[in-house]
Design a protein around this motif. Structure first.
Motif, PDB file in Angstrom:
ATOM      1  N   ASP A 114       0.772  -1.324   0.035  1.00  0.00           N
ATOM      2  CA  ASP A 114      -0.062  -0.075   0.040  1.00  0.00           C
ATOM      3  C   ASP A 114       0.840   1.433   0.063  1.00  0.00           C
ATOM      4  N   ILE A 115       1.719   1.173   0.733  1.00  0.00           N
ATOM      5  CA  ILE A 115       2.768   2.156   0.773  1.00  0.00           C
ATOM      6  C   ILE A 115       3.465   2.634  -0.515  1.00  0.00           C
ATOM      7  N   ILE A 116       3.963   1.560  -1.342  1.00  0.00           N
ATOM      8  CA  ILE A 116       4.407   1.660  -2.524  1.00  0.00           C
ATOM      9  C   ILE A 116       3.253   2.302  -3.686  1.00  0.00           C
ATOM     10  N   TYR A 117       2.099   1.638  -3.440  1.00  0.00           N
ATOM     11  CA  TYR A 117       1.095   2.282  -4.223  1.00  0.00           C
ATOM     12  C   TYR A 117       0.765   4.012  -3.994  1.00  0.00           C
ATOM     13  N   ALA A 118       0.854   4.212  -2.755  1.00  0.00           N
ATOM     14  CA  ALA A 118       0.764   5.627  -2.340  1.00  0.00           C
ATOM     15  C   ALA A 118       1.944   6.619  -3.351  1.00  0.00           C
ATOM     16  N   GLN A 119       2.925   5.758  -3.197  1.00  0.00           N
ATOM     17  CA  GLN A 119       4.258   6.777  -3.768  1.00  0.00           C
ATOM     18  C   GLN A 119       3.907   7.046  -5.482  1.00  0.00           C
ATOM     19  N   MET A 120       3.421   5.729  -5.920  1.00  0.00           N
ATOM     20  CA  MET A 120       3.443   5.864  -7.588  1.00  0.00           C
ATOM     21  C   MET A 120       2.014   6.601  -7.657  1.00  0.00           C
ATOM     22  N   ARG A 121       1.072   6.448  -6.963  1.00  0.00           N
ATOM     23  CA  ARG A 121      -0.230   7.387  -7.021  1.00  0.00           C
ATOM     24  C   ARG A 121       0.014   8.940  -7.237  1.00  0.00           C
ATOM     25  N   SER A 122       0.808   9.429  -6.393  1.00  0.00           N
ATOM     26  CA  SER A 122       1.383  10.675  -6.313  1.00  0.00           C
ATOM     27  C   SER A 122       2.031  11.064  -7.627  1.00  0.00           C
ATOM     28  N   ASN A 144      10.304  15.977 -10.190  1.00  0.00           N
ATOM     29  CA  ASN A 144       9.417  14.638 -10.229  1.00  0.00           C
ATOM     30  C   ASN A 144       9.889  13.481 -11.316  1.00  0.00           C
ATOM     31  N   MET A 145      10.724  13.885 -12.125  1.00  0.00           N
ATOM     32  CA  MET A 145      11.272  12.920 -12.849  1.00  0.00           C
ATOM     33  C   MET A 145      12.163  12.071 -12.340  1.00  0.00           C
ATOM     34  N   ALA A 146      13.125  12.778 -11.551  1.00  0.00           N
ATOM     35  CA  ALA A 146      14.167  12.066 -10.642  1.00  0.00           C
ATOM     36  C   ALA A 146      13.635  11.244  -9.497  1.00  0.00           C
ATOM     37  N   ALA A 147      12.402  11.796  -9.059  1.00  0.00           N
ATOM     38  CA  ALA A 147      11.450  11.094  -7.884  1.00  0.00           C
ATOM     39  C   ALA A 147      11.014   9.816  -8.545  1.00  0.00           C
ATOM     40  N   LEU A 148      10.438   9.877  -9.780  1.00  0.00           N
ATOM     41  CA  LEU A 148       9.731   8.764 -10.415  1.00  0.00           C
ATOM     42  C   LEU A 148      10.877   7.698 -10.596  1.00  0.00           C
ATOM     43  N   GLN A 153      13.249   2.407  -8.793  1.00  0.00           N
ATOM     44  CA  GLN A 153      14.378   1.423  -8.504  1.00  0.00           C
ATOM     45  C   GLN A 153      14.140   1.034  -7.086  1.00  0.00           C
ATOM     46  N   ASP A 154      13.606   1.819  -6.363  1.00  0.00           N
ATOM     47  CA  ASP A 154      12.997   1.365  -4.740  1.00  0.00           C
ATOM     48  C   ASP A 154      12.145   0.304  -5.101  1.00  0.00           C
ATOM     49  N   ILE A 155      11.059   0.385  -5.776  1.00  0.00           N
ATOM     50  CA  ILE A 155      10.239  -0.538  -5.708  1.00  0.00           C
ATOM     51  C   ILE A 155      10.792  -2.053  -6.580  1.00  0.00           C
ATOM     52  N   LEU A 156      11.463  -1.872  -7.258  1.00  0.00           N
ATOM     53  CA  LEU A 156      12.234  -2.864  -7.890  1.00  0.00           C
ATOM     54  C   LEU A 156      13.160  -3.969  -6.793  1.00  0.00           C
ATOM     55  N   ILE A 250      12.228  -1.572 -16.060  1.00  0.00           N
ATOM     56  CA  ILE A 250      11.737  -1.775 -14.766  1.00  0.00           C
ATOM     57  C   ILE A 250      10.379  -2.694 -14.639  1.00  0.00           C
ATOM     58  N   GLU A 251       9.679  -2.066 -15.555  1.00  0.00           N
ATOM     59  CA  GLU A 251       8.389  -2.942 -15.595  1.00  0.00           C
ATOM     60  C   GLU A 251       8.319  -4.080 -15.893  1.00  0.00           C
ATOM     61  N   MET A 252       8.963  -4.766 -16.982  1.00  0.00           N
ATOM     62  CA  MET A 252       9.112  -6.129 -17.462  1.00  0.00           C
ATOM     63  C   MET A 252       9.842  -6.977 -16.330  1.00  0.00           C
ATOM     64  N   LYS A 253      10.876  -6.197 -15.594  1.00  0.00           N
ATOM     65  CA  LYS A 253      11.553  -6.866 -14.706  1.00  0.00           C
ATOM     66  C   LYS A 253      10.528  -7.399 -13.362  1.00  0.00           C
ATOM     67  N   LEU A 254       9.739  -6.275 -13.189  1.00  0.00           N
ATOM     68  CA  LEU A 254       8.837  -6.558 -11.940  1.00  0.00           C
ATOM     69  C   LEU A 254       7.664  -7.784 -12.548  1.00  0.00           C
ATOM     70  N   LEU A 255       7.147  -7.753 -13.689  1.00  0.00           N
ATOM     71  CA  LEU A 255       6.331  -8.645 -14.108  1.00  0.00           C
ATOM     72  C   LEU A 255       7.042 -10.019 -14.134  1.00  0.00           C
ATOM     73  N   SER A 256       8.125  -9.979 -14.400  1.00  0.00           N
ATOM     74  CA  SER A 256       8.918 -11.208 -14.371  1.00  0.00           C
ATOM     75  C   SER A 256       8.785 -11.919 -12.918  1.00  0.00           C
ATOM     76  N   TYR A 257       8.968 -11.366 -11.866  1.00  0.00           N
ATOM     77  CA  TYR A 257       8.974 -11.887 -10.570  1.00  0.00           C
ATOM     78  C   TYR A 257       7.584 -12.734 -10.312  1.00  0.00           C
ATOM     79  N   SER A 258       6.527 -12.376 -11.028  1.00  0.00           N
ATOM     80  CA  SER A 258       5.342 -12.947 -10.975  1.00  0.00           C
ATOM     81  C   SER A 258       5.350 -14.551 -11.031  1.00  0.00           C
TER      82      SER A 258
END
Length: 468
Positions: A114-122, A144-148, A153-156, A250-258
Motif C-alpha cells: 500500500d505504501i508503494i501504491y501511495a508513492q506511485m499514485r502521487s 518529479n522525474m528524478a523522484a519517479l 528503483q526502490d520498488i524493484l 523496470i516494468e518487465m523485470k517486475l512482471l517477471s517476478y510473478s
C-alpha cells in the motif's frame, strides 16, 4: 582517506556472524527487529572473539570497532537507550545484513505494498495531468522525474527483496515439514508452527504480492502496476526515449517476478493442502467417535452394562468398504484376515488389458518383476543396535564435565568410548547424559569439526538441580 565509519562497516561485515546470532534470538516471527539488549550483544561479541580470533591485538581492534559506543559515534545506530540498555542498527544497515541470508529477510505484506501504491499514485497524478507535455528544462519536471526513477528503483529493490525472502522462508519451512511423517496423527510443535507460518505467508505475503504483479488485473487504478503502465505510455508520445526505455525495463523485470512467486506458491500450497486434509481427518475421527459414544451411552442400563450395537446400525454405513473383513472371535484367531471368493477368476481383467495394450501377453504369464527389498527392517535393527551401543558407552559419562558445554563434553567422551564414532551420535547420546540434571540453553553459537564433518549448535549446559 578512509574514515572510522568506513572501517567500522567493513568490520561489521567481516564478522557478521555476531549479528546473525543476535537476529536469530531477538527477531519475532515476522522478522521485525526493534532492538538488541546491550548486555546480550556484548556477551555474544566477547564469546565470538574468544572462539574465533586468536591474536590479542586483533581481538582488541575488533572489539573496539564493534563496541556500541563506537557504532553510535559512527552514525550506524538508529537509537541507543542507555537507561534501558537497548540499541538498534540503522534500518538500511540491518536490512543489508539480513539480505546476506534470505532466511532472515522480512517478507512484504499488504501495508508495504500500500505504501508503494501511495508513492506511485502521487507521481501518476503529476505525469498524467501533464498529458505528455513535458518540459525537460522545467525544474518541477526534473524533480518529479528524478523522484519517479528513484521510486521505481526502490520498488524493484523491494520486490526483489521480497522474492528472496519468500524463497528463503519456503525452503526453511519445507525442510521442517518434510521431516514429519504425515501418516502419524500427532505432529510436533515445530511442524505445527511451520504449517501455521506457511498458511500465514500464503495469505499475508504471497497473495498480495501476486495481486500487485498481476498484469491481467491492471484494469483499474487500484493497482500500482497499472499506474506504472500508464506513466510509461504517457512517455511514448514524447522524445524522452531513454526515460521510456528505463521505465519499460523496470516494468518487465517486475512482471517477471510473478512467475517466480507463483512457483513458490505451488511449492507451499501442497503443505497447505496437507494441513487441510489432516484437519479433515481429525474432524472425521472426532465426529465418528462422538456418534459412537452417544449411541453406546444411550443403551446402558442401570448396571452400566453395555448393549452391543447391531452390525446393521446406520452408524456403520460409512465403513461398508470393510464389511468383507472376518468378525473377530476367540475361535477364529488363526483364521484368514479377509474373506476372499473361493475361486479367483481374472480372465475378464486380462481380456480388458489385452484389448488396451499390445504387450498384454506378458501379464498372462507367471513372470513377475522381483519386488525390491526396502531394507527398512534391517535399517531399523541397525539403528536400534547402535543406540544401545551409545547408551552403553555413555554409562561412564561424568555430568560435571558438561557444566559449560554439553555437546563438547559428549563429543570428547564418545571419541574415546565409541568405535566408528560420528558427530550425529551426539543427538542420540543426549538422552543418556546427566540423568536427573537440567539442560540450560544459552545464546552462544559454537561448532565442532570432526573427520571432515561440522556440527553447528547453540551451547547447552548441564546443571544439577541441587545446586540451584
Amino acid at each position: 582517506m578512509e574514515t572510522n565509519a568506513q572501517n567500522t562497516v567493513v568490520t561489521i561485515f567481516q564478522h557478521v556472524d555476531v549479528f546473525y546470532t543476535m537476529l536469530d534470538h531477538y527477531s519475532d516471527p515476522s522478522k521485525t527487529v526493534v532492538g538488541f539488549q546491550i548486555s546480550t550483544y556484548e556477551s555474544v561479541l566477547q564469546y565470538y572473539l574468544e572462539q574465533n580470533i586468536l591474536d590479542r591485538n586483533d581481538r582488541q581492534r575488533i572489539a573496539s570497532a564493534l563496541d556500541v559506543s563506537n557504532m553510535s559515534a559512527c552514525g550506524l545506530l538508529s537509537f541507543i537507550n542507555d537507561s534501558k540498555g537497548v540499541f538498534a542498527l540503522q534500518k538500511s544497515l540491518l536490512e543489508t545484513i539480513q539480505a546476506l541470508d534470505s532466511k532472515r529477510i522480512r517478507e512484504l505484506g499488504q501495508p508495504d505494498l500500500d505504501i508503494i501504491y501511495a508513492q506511485m499514485r502521487s507521481l501518476y497524478d503529476y505525469f498524467i495531468k501533464k498529458g505528455g507535455a513535458y518540459d525537460r528544462y522545467d525544474p518541477d519536471f526534473q524533480e518529479n522525474m528524478a523522484a519517479l526513477m528513484d521510486t521505481l528503483q526502490d520498488i524493484l529493490g523491494k520486490i526483489d527483496h521480497n522474492v528472496r525472502a519468500l524463497e528463503g522462508s519456503s525452503k526453511r519451512l519445507s525442510e521442517i515439514v518434510d521431516s514429519h511423517d504425515f501418516n502419524q496423527l500427532i505432529m510436533s510443535d515445530q511442524v505445527r508452527n511451520a504449517l501455521d507460518e506457511i498458511i500465514r505467508i500464503s495469505k499475508r505475503n504471497i497473495q498480495p504480492t501476486l495481486r500487485f504483479l498481476n498484469e491481467k488485473a491492471m484494469a483499474a487504478d487500484a493497482s500500482a502496476m497499472y499506474l506504472i503502465r500508464k506513466i510509461k505510455e504517457s512517455f511514448r508520445r514524447t522524445t524522452f526515449h531513454n526515460e521510456l526505455a528505463s521505465i519499460s525495463a523496470i516494468e518487465m523485470k517486475l512482471l517477471s517476478y510473478s512467475e517466480v512467486i507463483k512457483n513458490i506458491r505451488k511449492r507451499l500450497y501442497r503443505y497447505v493442502e496437507m494441513d487441510r486434509q489432516q484437519r479433515e481427518l481429525y474432524d472425521t475421527i472426532e465426529k465418528q467417535f462422538n456418534e459412537l459414544y452417544g449411541k453406546v451411552v444411550s443403551r446402558l442400563d442401570t448396571k452400566l452394562k453395555g448393549k452391543q450395537l447391531p452390525s446393521g446400525d446406520p452408524l456403520f454405513s460409512s465403513a461398508r468398504m470393510f464389511w468383507g473383513l472376518n468378525n473377530w472371535a476367540r475361535s477364529g484367531l488363526t483364521s484368514s484376515t479377509l474373506e476372499f471368493p473361493d475361486a479367483l477368476d481374472d480372465r475378464y481383467v486380462v481380456e480388458y488389458i489385452r484389448g488396451k495394450q499390445d504387450k498384454a501377453d506378458a501379464l498372462a504369464t507367471r513372470k513377475r518383476t522381483p519386488a525390491k527389498r526396502t531394507g527398512s527392517v534391517q535399517s531399523a535393527l541397525r539403528k536400534k543396535q547402535r543406540v544401545l551401543r551409545i547408551k552403553k558407552a555413555m554409562t561412564g559419562f561424568n555430568p560435571s564435565c558438561a557444566e559449560s558445554d554439553l555437546y563438547q563434553a559428549i563429543h570428547d567422551h564418545l571419541m574415546v568410548k565409541l568405535d566408528d564414532y560420528r558427530l550425529r551420535d551426539i543427538y542420540d547420546a543426549l538422552h543418556f547424559a546427566g540423568k536427573g540434571h537440567c539442560i540450560k540453553a544459552t545464546l552462544v553459537r559454537k561448532e565442532i569439526i570432526y573427520k571432515s564433518q561440522k556440527l553447528t549448535y547453540m551451547v547447552k549446559q548441564l546443571e544439577n538441580p541441587a545446586n540451584g
